[in-house]
Design a protein around this motif. Structure first.
Motif, PDB file in Angstrom:
ATOM      1  N   HIS A  65       0.837  -1.208   0.000  1.00  0.00           N
ATOM      2  CA  HIS A  65       0.000   0.000   0.000  1.00  0.00           C
ATOM      3  C   HIS A  65       0.871   1.256   0.000  1.00  0.00           C
ATOM      4  O   HIS A  65       0.609   2.217  -0.734  1.00  0.00           O
ATOM      5  N   ILE A  66       1.925   1.227   0.826  1.00  0.00           N
ATOM      6  CA  ILE A  66       2.842   2.377   0.896  1.00  0.00           C
ATOM      7  C   ILE A  66       3.526   2.593  -0.453  1.00  0.00           C
ATOM      8  O   ILE A  66       3.622   3.721  -0.952  1.00  0.00           O
ATOM      9  N   LEU A  67       3.995   1.489  -1.059  1.00  0.00           N
ATOM     10  CA  LEU A  67       4.706   1.606  -2.333  1.00  0.00           C
ATOM     11  C   LEU A  67       3.773   2.042  -3.457  1.00  0.00           C
ATOM     12  O   LEU A  67       4.198   2.762  -4.371  1.00  0.00           O
ATOM     13  N   ALA A  68       2.518   1.611  -3.399  1.00  0.00           N
ATOM     14  CA  ALA A  68       1.566   2.024  -4.444  1.00  0.00           C
ATOM     15  C   ALA A  68       1.432   3.544  -4.459  1.00  0.00           C
ATOM     16  O   ALA A  68       1.369   4.170  -5.533  1.00  0.00           O
ATOM     17  N   GLU A  69       1.405   4.155  -3.277  1.00  0.00           N
ATOM     18  CA  GLU A  69       1.338   5.618  -3.185  1.00  0.00           C
ATOM     19  C   GLU A  69       2.613   6.244  -3.761  1.00  0.00           C
ATOM     20  O   GLU A  69       2.559   7.236  -4.500  1.00  0.00           O
TER      21      GLU A  69
END
Length: 202
Positions: free
Chosen positions: A132-136
């Motif tokens: 989720h963090i990397l998607a942002e």
């Protein structure tokens, strides 16, 4: 002097602590009820009374370790910049290895595949959070968000495998190890190509 009798709760906590140490030292198969009872200076029926057997005691130990480590990982990923979260979770795992060695040994070396709660399920939780963090971060940099899960697998795997290596060597210091992991992960991320190719492929 007469030794004060333990309450039921105190005896249970004592057996959990002794069982944890025995499982870390001897493994699940090597740590018998006889061994645990002897270390606690009680009879075997006392262990059965509290946990129903070795499996029940082991399940309690695993569950406690999972909850403790899951709390650390979740807290480390909750806030901060993208890089600081990678730093925080890396250092959190290495700190757990350092301070709760027995628990980490039990989780990574003896946790049975297929259990509802195991080290691999914890890693999956961490992978989902990192994804989720990397998607942002990918969206911000114009990269393909669909690949965030792949990179999360690689990042979490790197941290986890390095922690298992450090469990045995304990050198250099955890802060140095964490800095090098983040150096590899972050500088690799910051210089990512949009469509990477292997050198040997056209």
């Amino acid at each position: 002097m007469v030794r004060q009798r333990m309450t039921g709760r105190e005896r249970r906590e004592q057996l959990i602590s002794i069982g944890r140490a025995a499982f870390a030292e001897l493994g699940f198969d090597g740590a018998s009820v006889e061994e645990i009872a002897a270390r606690a200076q009680v009879s075997k029926p006392v262990v059965y009374e509290h946990f129903g057997g070795k499996e029940g005691l082991y399940a309690v130990v695993i569950d406690r370790e999972m909850l403790a480590l899951e709390k650390l990982v979740t807290a480390a990923l909750e806030s901060g910049s993208w890089r600081s979260r990678i730093e925080q979770v890396t250092l959190a795992l290495l700190t757990y290895v350092e301070q709760d060695t027995d628990g980490f040994v039990i989780l990574v070396r003896d946790s049975k595949p297929g259990n509802q709660r195991s080290y691999s399920t914890l890693l999956n939780t961490a992978i989902n959070q990192v994804s989720h963090i990397l998607a942002e971060a990918f969206a911000h940099r114009g990269l393909d968000q669909d690949l965030a899960a792949l990179y999360a697998q690689a990042l979490v795997g790197t941290v986890s495998m390095t922690a298992q290596w450090w469990l045995d060597v304990r050198t250099p210091e955890k802060e140095v190890v964490a800095a090098h992991i983040v150096n590899l992960c972050w500088n690799g991320l910051s210089g990512m190509e949009t469509k990477p190719k292997l050198k040997g492929q056209a």
